[in-house]
Write an enzyme that holds these catalytic residues in place. Sequence first.
Site, short mmCIF file in Angstrom:
data_model
loop_
_atom_site.label_atom_id
_atom_site.label_comp_id
_atom_site.label_asym_id
_atom_site.label_seq_id
_atom_site.Cartn_x
_atom_site.Cartn_y
_atom_site.Cartn_z
N LYS A 147 7.02 5.11 -5.36
CA LYS A 147 5.81 4.67 -5.05
C LYS A 147 4.67 4.68 -6.26
CE LYS A 147 6.32 6.24 -0.05
NZ LYS A 147 7.90 6.99 -0.56
N LYS A 161 1.08 8.96 3.67
CA LYS A 161 2.55 9.10 3.37
C LYS A 161 2.75 10.06 2.08
CE LYS A 161 3.61 4.39 1.84
NZ LYS A 161 4.29 3.02 2.20
N ARG A 205 13.82 -5.53 3.51
CA ARG A 205 14.57 -4.72 2.37
C ARG A 205 15.28 -5.82 1.64
NH1 ARG A 205 16.74 -0.08 0.51
NH2 ARG A 205 14.53 0.51 0.79
N ARG A 209 13.96 -5.00 8.83
CA ARG A 209 14.08 -4.02 9.39
C ARG A 209 13.00 -3.73 10.46
NH1 ARG A 209 14.52 0.27 4.41
NH2 ARG A 209 12.36 -0.95 4.04
N ARG A 237 7.42 2.89 11.89
CA ARG A 237 8.44 2.88 10.85
C ARG A 237 9.55 2.15 11.15
NH1 ARG A 237 9.45 9.10 10.27
NH2 ARG A 237 9.63 8.81 12.65
N ASP A 276 10.92 -3.23 -0.88
CA ASP A 276 10.18 -3.37 0.54
C ASP A 276 9.05 -4.14 0.62
OD1 ASP A 276 12.36 -1.57 1.04
OD2 ASP A 276 11.28 0.10 1.25
N GLU A 324 7.11 -0.69 -2.02
CA GLU A 324 8.02 0.10 -2.65
C GLU A 324 9.07 -0.62 -3.47
OE1 GLU A 324 10.01 3.42 -0.69
OE2 GLU A 324 8.33 4.03 0.56
N ASN A 343 12.54 0.77 -4.77
CA ASN A 343 13.52 1.91 -4.57
C ASN A 343 14.52 1.68 -5.69
OD1 ASN A 343 12.75 2.96 -1.80
ND2 ASN A 343 12.70 0.89 -1.77
#
Length: 319
Positions: free
Chosen positions: A126, A161, A211, A225, A233, A273, A282, A284
Site C-alpha cells: 500500500k 485500513k 485480482r 472476487r 471486503r 488489485d 494494491e 502485492n
Amino acid sequence: MPLTVAVQMDPIAGINIAGDSTFALMLAAQARGHRLFHYTADQLNWSDGQLWVHARPVEVRAVAGDHFTLGDPVRLDLGDEADVVLMRQDPPFDLGYITATHLLERISDRTLVVNDPREVRNAPEKVWVLDYARFMPPTLVTRDLAEARAFLDQHGAIVVKPLHGNGGKAIFKVDAGGQNLSALIEVFNMTWREPHMVQAFLPGVAKGDKRIVLVDGEVAGAINRLPGEGEIRSNLAVGGSAEATELTPREREISAALAPELRRRGLIFVGIDVIGGEWLTEINVTSPTGIVAIDRFNGTDTAARIWDAIDARLAARGA
C-alpha cells in the site's frame, strides 16, 4: 535441470491446499524434478558471510489431510547449496519480515530469491502503489483525525485500513455522517505507529475486486472476487467468492504501466488489485495469491509459467 529449491513459508501443516499458491508452486517444482526443502523465516542463521537454515526435505501431493511428508532436518547453506529460495511467508510486513529480506539479500548474488528481497522490502503493497496515484482512487495517508474528517467531508464515504495490513483485515467503511470516525482513528493510532490509509469508498466494490496476476510483468490471468453477504471486503480469506473475468482496457493499461518496473525489480510473481475495472488499490509483492482460482477458471497453469520465468532468470544469470 533439477534445482534445489528452499521454500521459506508458514508451517506447511496449516495451509489450505485447495487454494494455496505456494503449495501450487511446490507441486509444479516437484513435477519438474526439483528437490524441495521447507523452513520458516525464524530459522534463518547468519555467520561469517554464510546464511543457513535447518531445513527439512519435503515431498508434496494434492491429497487433503495428507499433503506433505517432511524428512529429517539438514543444515542447508542458502547461498552455496540452494539454487532458488521462494520467499513465501505471509505478512504482516513487520520487522521480522524486513529482517528476513535483509538476510536473504546477502545471498541474492549467488541464489535467486523470488521475489527479490531488496525490492520486496522497498515495495510494501500500500506504499509502492502511491507511485501510480494516477490509477488510484482518491487516497489520504495520515494519522490525523482532522485530516480524515476533511477527507470524509470531501468524498462522502470513506474506507480506513492499516497501511501494512493484509488479507482484508481491519478494513472499515465510514459513511458520510462520520459516526465513530474519531473512535476508529483513536484505535488505529493506538494499534499502529505508522500512518493509515484512507480512501474514497468505491460503490463499484459491490461488483467485485479483481485480482490480476502478473508473471515477470506479463498478465497471466485474473479473477473477480465478490464480497460476502453484508461485507464490503471481497478477499477470499474473509469470505469472498471468486468468478471468472476478463480485463478491461483500463486494467490492461495499468498492467502495462507496471510491467517494466516489475521486471527491473525482479518481482516475478505479483498480484495487483483493481476495483470497478479502473481503480488500482494494491500491488502485492510479499506473498501474492490467486493462481489456483485463476487456473481453475481459465484452464491455465500459472505455477508452471512462474517456473518458466524463474528458469529464464537463472539462464540469464548463467546458472
